[in-house]
Design an enzyme around this catalytic site. Sequence first.
Site, PDB file in Angstrom:
ATOM      1  N   ASP A 159       0.813  -1.216   0.000  1.00 20.29           N
ATOM      2  CA  ASP A 159       0.000   0.000   0.000  1.00 20.29           C
ATOM      3  C   ASP A 159       0.850   1.272   0.000  1.00 20.29           C
ATOM      4  O   ASP A 159       1.969   1.275   0.497  1.00 20.29           O
ATOM      5  CB  ASP A 159      -0.823   0.025   1.289  1.00 20.29           C
ATOM      6  CG  ASP A 159      -2.313  -0.089   1.003  1.00 20.29           C
ATOM      7  OD1 ASP A 159      -2.747   0.259  -0.107  1.00 20.29           O
ATOM      8  OD2 ASP A 159      -3.028  -0.524   1.895  1.00 20.29           O
ATOM      9  N   ASN A 191      -9.904  -3.619  -7.248  1.00 21.02           N
ATOM     10  CA  ASN A 191      -9.140  -2.567  -7.953  1.00 21.02           C
ATOM     11  C   ASN A 191      -9.718  -2.200  -9.324  1.00 21.02           C
ATOM     12  O   ASN A 191      -9.348  -1.191  -9.920  1.00 21.02           O
ATOM     13  CB  ASN A 191      -7.677  -3.008  -8.109  1.00 21.02           C
ATOM     14  CG  ASN A 191      -6.893  -2.951  -6.793  1.00 21.02           C
ATOM     15  OD1 ASN A 191      -5.963  -3.696  -6.603  1.00 21.02           O
ATOM     16  ND2 ASN A 191      -7.257  -2.052  -5.887  1.00 21.02           N
TER      17      ASN A 191
END
Length: 256
Positions: A36, A84
């Site tokens: 991340d 995503n």
Amino acid sequence: MLNKLMGKEKPAEEDDLNEIKPEEENIPKHIAVIMDGNGRWAKKRGLPRVAGHREGMNAIRRMVRLADRTGVEVLTLYAFSTENWKRPKTEVEFLMRLPERFLNAELPELIEKNVRVRVTGEIETLPEYTQRAVKKAAEETSGNTGMILNFALNYGSRSEIIESVKTIYKKVESGEVAFTEIDEGLLSKHLMTAELRDPDLLIRTSGEIRLSNFMLWQLAYAEFWFTDVLWPDFDEKDFNEAVRVYQQRQRRYGGV
Ligand SMILES: Cc1cc(N2CCCCCC2)n2ncc(-c3ccc(F)cc3)c2n1
């Protein structure tokens, strides 16, 4: 904030952050990473998000070399989740080119280091050029016996578990499996990660403290290590700290 929270577990001795030797005790055999902070890394520098993803690949290169040198047996990297797809079309198109770009650049060194590349996820719904790149890498490294580099690509844990339940249901219906045979081991054997040991250590960067539909079943007994460091900045010092804290926890709690 998070580092202060985790800081109490900082390795005791300063030299604990030195290189971790493969012969040391309690090296995590399977490390899983939620990478991340790539977009935030770019934003901090006034760069487009894709610059963060590009720099994130350099962090992967560092991580692969560190894990391989340290004797890690499996390294799982969460590269693209089923969620995503909701990102802007242009960003998804850029991301779908990264497997090909990474493997074109790294496959020779991975082969030379006896690394086996595999992918966990719904590959068949990826663009043809992405599928071709990952299948080629998996084939070309299938005989390698060193570290397994496992990319979680178009992966979602809940759908993985549901698909496994459906498969087991069909096997019970057809008589291939008896109802009484359904147990945790049978479900594990039907997951996409059936051939891998469960992760011993989960690392998540950029200060987020959640699993984001990642290996929910497989992480049941893993140690979690969270850091504020953004993935593109993740380096040997961060890797050493995560492993040292894991080693300390194993010594303190052990397998009792
Ligand atoms: C979609 C995506 C995004 C992606 N990022 C770059 C790294 C930062 C985090 C996410 C973005 N990376 N990095 C490597 C791969 C990859 C995937 C499969 C494979 F076999 C070889 C490499 C990748 N794939």
